[in-house]
Design a protein around this motif. Sequence first.
Motif, mmCIF file in Angstrom:
data_model
loop_
_atom_site.group_PDB
_atom_site.id
_atom_site.type_symbol
_atom_site.label_atom_id
_atom_site.label_comp_id
_atom_site.label_asym_id
_atom_site.label_seq_id
_atom_site.Cartn_x
_atom_site.Cartn_y
_atom_site.Cartn_z
ATOM 1 N N ALA A 1 -2.343 -101.440 -32.707
ATOM 2 C CA ALA A 1 -3.354 -100.641 -32.386
ATOM 3 C C ALA A 1 -4.041 -100.201 -33.997
ATOM 4 N N SER A 2 -5.123 -100.339 -33.838
ATOM 5 C CA SER A 2 -5.993 -99.810 -35.064
ATOM 6 C C SER A 2 -6.706 -98.540 -34.765
ATOM 7 N N ILE A 3 -6.277 -97.605 -35.317
ATOM 8 C CA ILE A 3 -6.625 -96.450 -35.053
ATOM 9 C C ILE A 3 -7.702 -95.457 -36.299
ATOM 10 N N ASP A 4 -8.878 -94.991 -35.819
ATOM 11 C CA ASP A 4 -9.816 -94.714 -36.715
ATOM 12 C C ASP A 4 -10.092 -93.146 -36.175
ATOM 13 N N ILE A 5 -9.557 -92.202 -37.499
ATOM 14 C CA ILE A 5 -9.753 -90.663 -37.168
ATOM 15 C C ILE A 5 -10.798 -90.303 -38.297
ATOM 16 N N ALA A 6 -11.971 -89.754 -37.855
ATOM 17 C CA ALA A 6 -12.973 -89.081 -38.731
ATOM 18 C C ALA A 6 -13.131 -90.414 -39.838
ATOM 19 N N GLY A 7 -13.278 -91.402 -39.551
ATOM 20 C CA GLY A 7 -13.714 -92.469 -40.584
ATOM 21 C C GLY A 7 -12.661 -93.384 -41.319
ATOM 22 N N LYS A 8 -11.400 -92.575 -40.968
ATOM 23 C CA LYS A 8 -10.165 -93.014 -41.737
ATOM 24 C C LYS A 8 -9.405 -93.896 -40.868
ATOM 25 N N ASN A 9 -8.983 -95.374 -41.331
ATOM 26 C CA ASN A 9 -8.315 -96.317 -40.554
ATOM 27 C C ASN A 9 -6.776 -96.266 -40.632
ATOM 28 N N GLN A 10 -6.009 -96.784 -39.526
ATOM 29 C CA GLN A 10 -4.762 -96.847 -39.726
ATOM 30 C C GLN A 10 -4.079 -97.891 -38.678
ATOM 31 N N ASP A 11 -3.257 -98.724 -39.139
ATOM 32 C CA ASP A 11 -2.885 -99.932 -38.244
ATOM 33 C C ASP A 11 -1.405 -99.355 -37.597
ATOM 34 N N LYS B 1 -1.767 -93.208 -45.728
ATOM 35 C CA LYS B 1 -2.208 -91.802 -46.338
ATOM 36 C C LYS B 1 -1.545 -90.464 -45.348
ATOM 37 N N ALA B 2 -1.031 -89.684 -46.081
ATOM 38 C CA ALA B 2 -0.352 -88.498 -45.254
ATOM 39 C C ALA B 2 -1.488 -87.649 -44.549
ATOM 40 N N ASN B 3 -2.855 -87.595 -44.898
ATOM 41 C CA ASN B 3 -3.757 -87.068 -44.058
ATOM 42 C C ASN B 3 -3.924 -87.671 -42.563
ATOM 43 N N ILE B 4 -3.605 -89.185 -42.714
ATOM 44 C CA ILE B 4 -3.914 -89.932 -41.299
ATOM 45 C C ILE B 4 -2.468 -89.657 -40.496
ATOM 46 N N LEU B 5 -1.480 -89.738 -41.302
ATOM 47 C CA LEU B 5 -0.331 -89.586 -40.593
ATOM 48 C C LEU B 5 -0.224 -87.989 -39.772
ATOM 49 N N ASN B 6 -0.478 -87.215 -40.466
ATOM 50 C CA ASN B 6 -0.685 -85.786 -39.978
ATOM 51 C C ASN B 6 -1.665 -85.545 -38.712
ATOM 52 N N ASN B 7 -2.628 -86.844 -38.524
ATOM 53 C CA ASN B 7 -3.497 -86.521 -37.564
ATOM 54 C C ASN B 7 -3.050 -87.355 -36.380
ATOM 55 N N ILE B 8 -1.969 -88.078 -36.422
ATOM 56 C CA ILE B 8 -1.609 -88.702 -35.348
ATOM 57 C C ILE B 8 -1.120 -88.026 -34.158
ATOM 58 N N PHE B 9 -0.710 -86.706 -34.453
ATOM 59 C CA PHE B 9 -0.593 -85.772 -33.443
ATOM 60 C C PHE B 9 -1.874 -85.403 -32.637
ATOM 61 N N LEU B 10 -2.946 -85.068 -33.374
ATOM 62 C CA LEU B 10 -4.106 -84.834 -33.020
ATOM 63 C C LEU B 10 -4.587 -86.022 -32.202
ATOM 64 N N MET B 11 -4.555 -87.350 -32.556
ATOM 65 C CA MET B 11 -4.767 -88.657 -31.838
ATOM 66 C C MET B 11 -4.241 -88.647 -30.545
ATOM 67 N N TRP C 1 4.900 -92.745 -21.061
ATOM 68 C CA TRP C 1 5.742 -92.517 -22.138
ATOM 69 C C TRP C 1 5.024 -93.494 -23.141
ATOM 70 N N LEU C 2 4.637 -92.804 -24.324
ATOM 71 C CA LEU C 2 4.136 -93.369 -25.361
ATOM 72 C C LEU C 2 4.839 -93.120 -26.603
ATOM 73 N N SER C 3 5.217 -94.160 -27.487
ATOM 74 C CA SER C 3 5.840 -94.091 -28.743
ATOM 75 C C SER C 3 4.984 -94.875 -29.855
ATOM 76 N N VAL C 4 4.612 -94.233 -30.827
ATOM 77 C CA VAL C 4 3.818 -94.441 -31.929
ATOM 78 C C VAL C 4 4.721 -94.808 -33.060
ATOM 79 N N THR C 5 4.755 -95.901 -33.702
ATOM 80 C CA THR C 5 5.462 -96.151 -34.883
ATOM 81 C C THR C 5 4.643 -96.838 -35.966
ATOM 82 N N ALA C 6 5.088 -96.577 -37.312
ATOM 83 C CA ALA C 6 4.472 -96.958 -38.365
ATOM 84 C C ALA C 6 5.834 -97.063 -39.204
ATOM 85 N N PHE C 7 5.385 -97.461 -40.582
ATOM 86 C CA PHE C 7 6.389 -97.641 -41.734
ATOM 87 C C PHE C 7 7.372 -98.525 -41.216
ATOM 88 N N ALA C 8 6.923 -99.767 -40.838
ATOM 89 C CA ALA C 8 7.926 -100.987 -40.521
ATOM 90 C C ALA C 8 8.852 -100.612 -39.430
#
Length: 260
Positions: free
Chosen positions: A63-73, A2-12, A87-94
């Motif tokens: 990593a399994s991340i939960d932001i305000a009750g919404k999960n994303q791997d 979901k886009a709202n989770i992706l937009n919270n990666i920066f906050l995470m 240095w940390l790189s966060v990847t998704a979408f294959a």
Amino acid sequence: MKANILNNIFLMLIALFFTTACSTKRIVSNTGTVAVEKKVKFSLSDIKKKGFSFETLAAKAKASIDIAGKNQDLNLNLRIKKGQIIWLSVTAFAGVEVARLYVTPDSVKLINRLNSEYVLKPFNFIHRYTSSAISYQELEALFIGNTLPFALVNGSSKITEENKLFYLAGNYENLHFKHQFNEVLQLLKLELKDTLAEQKLEASYQDYRPLSGKDFPYQISLSSSIENQKVSLNLNYQTVQVQVQQDYPFNIPKRYTLIE
């Protein structure tokens, strides 16, 4: 995803790794000693010696991340140059990178590829989200299962033993901190509470394996909050290497917007 989770990666990236000690204050020693229970066989020096040591570290993790009750791997690629660079790189979408973090003792740099934005700030930027007592060293310690440095300063800490578990705990102003260790001084749990601010950080460390003559936790769970938004991370290291040559790239595309 979901886009709202992706937009919270920066906050995470900010909330999880920068709210490391709630409203922690630097421990100031009046006595120059640590209060230790008479029958406890371990000392503060023993805990320091047990800490994982390295010059460079490279790790890949699920990593399994939960932001305000919404999960994303997600997948994390972590590189550390001790005392100098995280240095940390966060990847998704294959395998598509969505965010990148670059921290030194003097600066914080963040790229949010989802919104084509970036941040360039002095290290004290993180103090918007936590106490000015938090240093680069505390951030490193969270990733590798070491006792947080401020708890190792000679002061009001106390070492106790109960049911073959050992605790390094103490209070300073509104903060209560507690580290739990097993019989071989592997850090099992970490808890920090600010009762007035109603803030709390919890961390747990499991699946210790030998690495470079020390014990390293391959499973880490962290949870914290920022502005009443709960953020948690379950981290499973897939590979960990130390003393490796590596670079720490941080290239900002020209079309990206600088966020003040």
